[in-house]
Design an enzyme around this catalytic site. Structure first.
Site, PDB file in Angstrom:
ATOM      1  N   ARG A  43     -41.833   8.693 -59.728  1.00 37.26           N
ATOM      2  CA  ARG A  43     -41.134   8.308 -58.532  1.00 37.26           C
ATOM      3  C   ARG A  43     -39.446   8.552 -58.485  1.00 37.26           C
ATOM      4  O   ARG A  43     -39.021   7.963 -57.779  1.00 37.26           O
ATOM      5  CB  ARG A  43     -41.691   7.373 -57.796  1.00 37.26           C
ATOM      6  CG  ARG A  43     -43.110   7.800 -57.331  1.00 37.26           C
ATOM      7  CD  ARG A  43     -43.701   6.569 -56.565  1.00 37.26           C
ATOM      8  NE  ARG A  43     -44.985   6.619 -56.215  1.00 37.26           N
ATOM      9  CZ  ARG A  43     -45.476   6.694 -54.890  1.00 37.26           C
ATOM     10  NH1 ARG A  43     -44.331   6.535 -53.926  1.00 37.26           N
ATOM     11  NH2 ARG A  43     -46.747   6.924 -54.456  1.00 37.26           N
ATOM     12  N   GLY A  89     -30.536  -8.763 -56.889  1.00 38.44           N
ATOM     13  CA  GLY A  89     -30.239  -7.767 -55.820  1.00 38.44           C
ATOM     14  C   GLY A  89     -29.124  -8.556 -54.900  1.00 38.44           C
ATOM     15  O   GLY A  89     -28.428  -9.449 -55.374  1.00 38.44           O
ATOM     16  N   GLU A 179     -33.009 -11.526 -47.742  1.00 36.58           N
ATOM     17  CA  GLU A 179     -33.235 -10.174 -48.492  1.00 36.58           C
ATOM     18  C   GLU A 179     -34.493  -9.807 -48.316  1.00 36.58           C
ATOM     19  O   GLU A 179     -35.219 -10.237 -47.214  1.00 36.58           O
ATOM     20  CB  GLU A 179     -32.829 -10.587 -50.311  1.00 36.58           C
ATOM     21  CG  GLU A 179     -33.653 -11.592 -50.474  1.00 36.58           C
ATOM     22  CD  GLU A 179     -35.118 -11.406 -51.091  1.00 36.58           C
ATOM     23  OE1 GLU A 179     -35.271 -10.795 -52.190  1.00 36.58           O
ATOM     24  OE2 GLU A 179     -36.018 -11.649 -50.437  1.00 36.58           O
ATOM     25  N   GLU A 181     -37.419  -9.120 -50.758  1.00 36.10           N
ATOM     26  CA  GLU A 181     -38.227  -8.873 -52.102  1.00 36.10           C
ATOM     27  C   GLU A 181     -38.807 -10.076 -52.555  1.00 36.10           C
ATOM     28  O   GLU A 181     -40.074 -10.040 -53.395  1.00 36.10           O
ATOM     29  CB  GLU A 181     -37.801  -8.104 -53.090  1.00 36.10           C
ATOM     30  CG  GLU A 181     -37.813  -6.595 -52.850  1.00 36.10           C
ATOM     31  CD  GLU A 181     -36.361  -6.390 -51.922  1.00 36.10           C
ATOM     32  OE1 GLU A 181     -35.443  -6.903 -51.898  1.00 36.10           O
ATOM     33  OE2 GLU A 181     -36.096  -5.125 -51.278  1.00 36.10           O
ATOM     34  N   ASP A 204     -23.287  -9.138 -47.538  1.00 40.11           N
ATOM     35  CA  ASP A 204     -22.655  -8.927 -46.068  1.00 40.11           C
ATOM     36  C   ASP A 204     -23.082 -10.339 -45.332  1.00 40.11           C
ATOM     37  O   ASP A 204     -23.782 -11.320 -45.825  1.00 40.11           O
ATOM     38  CB  ASP A 204     -23.431  -7.828 -45.276  1.00 40.11           C
ATOM     39  CG  ASP A 204     -24.887  -7.955 -45.522  1.00 40.11           C
ATOM     40  OD1 ASP A 204     -25.378  -7.516 -46.691  1.00 40.11           O
ATOM     41  OD2 ASP A 204     -25.565  -8.282 -44.357  1.00 40.11           O
TER      42      ASP A 204
HETATM   43  N1  HPA Z   1     -30.945  -7.902 -44.661  1.00 41.52           N
HETATM   44  C1  HPA Z   1     -31.960  -7.826 -45.235  1.00 41.52           C
HETATM   45  N2  HPA Z   1     -31.740  -7.693 -46.665  1.00 41.52           N
HETATM   46  C2  HPA Z   1     -30.384  -7.434 -47.104  1.00 41.52           C
HETATM   47  C3  HPA Z   1     -29.272  -7.778 -46.312  1.00 41.52           C
HETATM   48  C4  HPA Z   1     -29.747  -7.796 -44.804  1.00 41.52           C
HETATM   49  O1  HPA Z   1     -28.581  -8.144 -44.023  1.00 41.52           O
HETATM   50  N3  HPA Z   1     -28.156  -7.560 -46.954  1.00 41.52           N
HETATM   51  C5  HPA Z   1     -28.680  -7.272 -48.151  1.00 41.52           C
HETATM   52  N4  HPA Z   1     -29.932  -7.220 -48.390  1.00 41.52           N
END
Ligand code: HPA
Length: 236
Positions: A43, A89, A179, A181, A204
């Site tokens: 995949r 991540g 996040e 996961e 962010d």
């Molecule tokens: N939301 C969910 N997962 C994420 C975000 C978010 O704003 N930014 C980076 N991973």
């Protein structure tokens, strides 16, 4: 071979770094590992095994969301006898208490997800990191002079939503970031008695709409990648 990973027995290391994105896995392999072999590309979810400072490490992708990392982490733990998975991540901050580029070592993952309950009968909406990987990361960060924050995070199933603001489960468990996961990774590790940690870089800030641009991302994630590898080689 497992259902979703085509590596042969013995081709996956005891410790695995798991970014979401296959190209990020390739970046880690290309830039940090020696004697690298691509051991699975089913995949286009790449897994590479190589060495870091002489120790065998695998880096592969989890895909996005609890269901996807639930599949890959389960197969790694049960079909390839992996001892430790470190997710690496990015996350979004719910408040300006966190800043872009901040590094987070996840203490507890909270979620509305039914994954843990329906997979393993694990009740409740919060699951802590499992085993000693969290402490090893914390100690390694001190040794490297890196500032890392221990935080509870929200593992959300939802990226786009109508309602603004911090969701209830995140407020309840004092999560400053989101996040998608860690919750199912920790649930699988808890059920199987395995080691699991999650290292995140804040990419962010949700209330101010600040974010790390696509071209800043690779460089921004280097400290997290190096910290994960330096920690991983203490576990194997
Ligand atoms: N939301 C969910 N997962 C994420 C975000 C978010 O704003 N930014 C980076 N991973």
């Amino acid at each position: 071979m497992s259902v979703h990973i085509s590596a042969k027995p013995g081709e996956i290391a005891k410790v695995v770094l798991l970014p979401g994105d296959p190209l990020r896995a390739k970046y880690v392999a290309d830039n940090f590992l020696q004697d690298v072999k691509l051991v699975s590309s089913t995949r286009n979810i790449y897994y590479f095994t190589g060495t870091y400072k002489g120790k065998e490490v695998t880096v592969g992708a989890s895909g996005m969301g609890c269901p996807s990392i639930g599949i890959y982490s389960y197969e790694l733990y049960t079909e390839y006898a992996v001892d430790c998975i470190m997710r690496i991540g990015t996350c979004g901050a719910y408040s300006t208490e966190l800043k872009l580029f901040d590094l987070i070592n996840v203490d507890v993952a909270a979620s509305e997800s039914t994954f843990a309950k329906y997979a393993w009968g694990i009740e409740g909406s919060a699951i802590p990191h499992q085993g000693n990987a969290f402490d090893i990361i914390k100690q390694t960060a001190v040794e490297k002079g890196l500032t890392i924050k221990n935080e509870n995070i929200h593992s959300s199933d939802i990226f786009y939503r109508a309602a603004p603001g911090t969701p209830e489960v995140a407020k309840e468990h004092h999560c400053n970031a989101v996040e998608m996961e860690a919750f199912s990774l920790f649930a699988n590790a808890k059920h199987l008695g395995k080691n699991a940690a999650t290292l995140l870089t804040v990419s962010d800030i949700i209330p101010t709409h600040e974010f790390i641009s696509a071209d800043q991302r690779e460089k921004a994630l280097l400290p997290m990648m190096e910290l994960a590898l330096e920690s991983a080689i203490k576990i194997v």
